[in-house]
Design an enzyme around this catalytic site. Structure first.
Site, PDB file in Angstrom:
ATOM      1  N   SER A   7       0.854  -1.286   0.002  1.00 29.96           N
ATOM      2  CA  SER A   7       0.245   0.120   0.106  1.00 29.96           C
ATOM      3  C   SER A   7       0.743   1.308   0.084  1.00 29.96           C
ATOM      4  O   SER A   7       1.429   1.454  -0.834  1.00 29.96           O
ATOM      5  CB  SER A   7      -1.022  -0.075   1.278  1.00 29.96           C
ATOM      6  OG  SER A   7      -1.953   0.857   0.955  1.00 29.96           O
ATOM      7  N   ASP A  30      -9.841  -3.502  -5.212  1.00 33.54           N
ATOM      8  CA  ASP A  30      -9.280  -2.715  -4.322  1.00 33.54           C
ATOM      9  C   ASP A  30     -10.062  -1.074  -4.563  1.00 33.54           C
ATOM     10  O   ASP A  30      -9.634  -0.488  -5.698  1.00 33.54           O
ATOM     11  CB  ASP A  30      -7.807  -2.647  -4.612  1.00 33.54           C
ATOM     12  CG  ASP A  30      -7.281  -2.141  -3.397  1.00 33.54           C
ATOM     13  OD1 ASP A  30      -7.756  -1.062  -2.669  1.00 33.54           O
ATOM     14  OD2 ASP A  30      -5.788  -2.251  -3.448  1.00 33.54           O
ATOM     15  N   HIS A  76      -7.883  -4.867  -1.434  1.00 34.84           N
ATOM     16  CA  HIS A  76      -6.612  -4.191  -0.678  1.00 34.84           C
ATOM     17  C   HIS A  76      -6.034  -5.154   0.026  1.00 34.84           C
ATOM     18  O   HIS A  76      -4.825  -5.269  -0.094  1.00 34.84           O
ATOM     19  CB  HIS A  76      -7.134  -2.922  -0.278  1.00 34.84           C
ATOM     20  CG  HIS A  76      -5.838  -2.166   0.329  1.00 34.84           C
ATOM     21  ND1 HIS A  76      -5.011  -1.681  -0.910  1.00 34.84           N
ATOM     22  CD2 HIS A  76      -5.409  -2.104   1.506  1.00 34.84           C
ATOM     23  CE1 HIS A  76      -4.001  -1.002  -0.427  1.00 34.84           C
ATOM     24  NE2 HIS A  76      -4.182  -1.077   0.985  1.00 34.84           N
TER      25      HIS A  76
END
Length: 684
Positions: free
Chosen positions: A535, A620, A655
């Site tokens: 991320s 995501d 995600h």
């Protein structure tokens, strides 16, 4: 098999008299069949490359599974007449939540177990599943929880009758993933937060159980840079609705037993002022950064919120970073950081005491405490060498009793390993901490294979934790290092401020300084070092690939935020407007130029790069799949080396990757196999 090559369609972005080419902009067209075909072609290429590594991946997977205990039970937490806890069976993908009715902890051994929720029963073969925010009704008859099956942040609120096991008719859609559901004090009403089209939590509703008409809208946050979060006071007497950005907050409250009425504001929002509220006795507690970078704690009567009526509980200490307060009837427990480590303090009878621990490097945190009236507080402690240990802290005596050490399957001798904290020097002279764990003989033959990870955004910390699945890698001689770079808050709130907005490049140069320091110390070499990050940590290692890729043999950005400028200019993308306080708004040329200086996608060059494995999820909502896809496409067309470059897209998740413990471990095993193959590590 030849790697896929995405077609190039010129798409110039023009802003501030600057033209920024983006030939892969078309990959954001999710409904375009060519986009899906390209992602699937990349997955096929990934599969082809990983096929020879299948034996290694399978071996890694088996070794990690072998480290899973037959059973893992949390320490039960008292809540009314019950003790609630979570347990995991080695052979199951998901946890099981249960409870026992008992008058004391001593009676638990003979009390019968009652099912609260078996998440495995909700799962469907091959389908993503996430269950969050479990809330027990005040009468302990019902469970409210959230479930999601597509990997987005939009969840469904469900209610289960615990005694009968039946599901109630309530099915409320578009509820936010976290901090979004609470019961009133009667068990007749549920309060919940829903999301807008960008998946921003922005509305607070009240639902009457069994009512089939429209729910009551209590609050709507119209400023697109603010999000809502919902919490009940530990006393159970108040509900707190917080509207906040990264730099500003505003808290509203309502009595938990109130009939429909308006929310009351504690203090109206002021730019740069962050605060949160709890309830203790007849007072509110206010944790605020006003005039105190590392926060100070105030109390004030619930019927007099004026600043003049507030009293500071203890003197402000700038070396002590206060992050959360947990009221109990007899005392307060406060969590935060000091000396670069996590810390807990107990405030009782006008004095503040920090809890002490034996190891020099550790992580301590509040456990799962559900009762306000109790004098027994669950505390969780761990380090790289100490499995998670749950203590019972006695508020009345100040003593702590170990209740449980998390089981470790297989052989584990702590004395065989070492943990340490070292410091590297950044280009501006700042000392950057890193935490390290390795087998004591790792350096017997000189520099060792090493995995360096980092995050460095949002003030999120990267603290040492015990991971039994890491043991097989340590036993193979691999060294694990976490760079606690600026942008996190390991060294206090200023550490965060020094790694955001126009200071963001510090995050990357700190990481590079740590890598260079590790090489200078002889811990590793560039041919033996891997960089990992996910991320915002994917942004970190993606930027480092451009800035100092020569320091690493392999880099694995997971769901990486790599197309910074384009995303921060597009308010239609979920969560973008919420990020301007972290990265800046590039409609301002100062921020535009600065972002452009580090955005990984925009800085790909015609030069050699390390081996790279980049991952993403089609659903995501936090980092759109097209960011990693565009990054890989540009790297393929631009880089000058023959090193491996792979893109893996999870076509059914978001995600957080695959759901379920074993599915997650299989993904992790493949990624480890890629890294170890490139580092030349033999897991035998």
């Amino acid at each position: 098999m030849q790697p896929p090559k995405a077609k190039r369609i010129p798409h110039p972005h023009v802003l501030h008299d600057h033209v920024r080419p983006d030939d892969y902009y078309w990959l954001r067209e999710r409904e375009n069949p060519e986009v899906i075909q390209y992602l699937e072609a990349e997955n096929q290429y990934y599969d082809a490359h990983m096929r020879p590594l299948a034996p290694l991946a399978n071996k890694i997977y088996e070794q990690m599974v072998a480290r899973i205990p037959e059973a893992e039970n949390d320490v039960p937490a008292v809540h009314g007449p019950f003790y609630y806890y979570k347990k995991m069976d080695k052979h199951l993908q998901y946890p099981i939540y249960v409870r026992k009715r008992a008058s004391s902890r001593d009676d638990l051994a003979t009390a019968s177990e009652e099912m609260v929720l078996d998440v495995n029963a909700l799962a469907r073969d091959g389908e993503y599943l996430s269950v969050t925010v479990l809330r027990i009704s005040p009468d302990h008859r019902r469970l409210a929880y959230l479930e999601n099956r597509d990997g987005t942040d939009k969840y469904t609120l469900c209610v289960r009758d615990i005694e009968t096991g039946e599901m109630l008719s309530e099915k409320i859609e578009n509820v936010f993933i976290d901090e979004s559901v609470e019961w009133d004090s009667t068990g007749e009403f549920l309060y919940y937060l829903t999301v807008d089209e960008s998946q921003r939590p922005y509305r607070l509703w009240r639902h009457e159980l069994g009512h089939t008409g429209p729910d009551e809208l209590l609050y709507e946050e119209t400023d697109i840079t603010f999000t809502l979060s919902l919490a009940k006071s530990r006393s159970g007497r108040y509900l707190f609705l917080t509207s906040s950005t990264k730099t500003t907050s505003e808290v509203h409250f309502i009595a938990a037993d109130a009939k429909p009425e308006s929310l009351h504001v504690v203090e109206e929002r002021r730019a740069g002022i962050l605060y949160e509220v709890e309830h203790w006795g007849e007072d509110f507690l206010i944790l605020s950064n006003e005039g105190a970078t590392n926060f100070r704690l105030w109390r004030c009567p619930t019927d007099d919120l004026a600043p003049a009526g507030r009293t500071e509980l203890f003197a402000y200490d700038k070396t002590r970073y206060l992050q959360a307060v947990y009221p109990f009837k007899e005392a307060l427990v406060i969590s935060g950081r000091e000396d670069g480590l996590t810390a807990l303090w107990v405030y009782r009878d006008g004095s503040l005491t920090r809890l002490e621990w034996d190891e020099p490097l550790y992580t301590v945190a509040m456990g799962h405490n559900l009762s306000y009236d109790t004098t027994e507080v669950l505390i969780e402690y761990e380090s790289y060498l100490t499995p998670k240990t749950t203590y019972l802290y006695h508020l009345d005596t100040g003593s702590k009793t170990p209740l449980q050490v998390a089981p470790v399957a297989g052989e584990f001798t702590p004395e065989s390993y070492r943990q340490e904290r070292l410091f590297a020097t950044a280009p501006d002279g700042v000392r950057v901490p890193m935490t390290i764990v390795y087998r004591k003989d790792a350096f017997a033959n000189g520099p060792a294979p090493l995995m360096l990870s980092g995050y460095g955004s949002y003030g999120i910390t990267s603290d040492p934790h015990f991971d039994a699945a890491r043991l097989p890698f340590l036993d193979s001689g691999i060294v694990f290092v976490t760079a606690q770079v600026r942008g996190g808050s390991e060294m206090g709130h200023d550490w965060y401020e020094e790694g955001k907005l126009l200071n963001k490049r510090n995050t990357f140069t700190d990481f590079i300084a740590v890598a260079e320091d590790l090489i200078a110390r002889g811990y590793t070499t560039a041919d033996k070092m891997a960089a990992r990050g996910g991320s915002a940590g994917g942004l970190l290692v993606g930027a480092v690939a451009n800035m100092a890729g020569h320091l690493f043999k392999v880099i694995t950005p997971a769901v990486p935020f790599v197309d910074v400028v384009t995303t921060m200019l597009d308010a239609s993308i979920p969560l973008t407007s919420l990020e301007w306080d972290e990265w800046g708004n590039p409609t301002d040329k100062t921020y535009y130029d600065y972002m452009l200086s580090y955005s990984p996608y925009d800085n790909v060059e015609a030069k050699a790069y390390p081996h790279m494995l980049v991952t993403t999820g089609l659903n995501d909502p936090r980092v759109a799949y097209w960011e990693p896809a565009k990054f890989v496409a540009r790297l393929r067309a631009t880089k000058t080396d023959n090193n491996t470059l792979l893109l893996k897209t999870n076509m059914g998740a978001g995600h957080f990757g695959a759901s379920g413990r074993f599915n997650h471990l299989k993904e992790a095993a493949e990624h480890y196999a890629f890294i170890l193959d490139k580092l030349g590590v033999d897991m035998t």
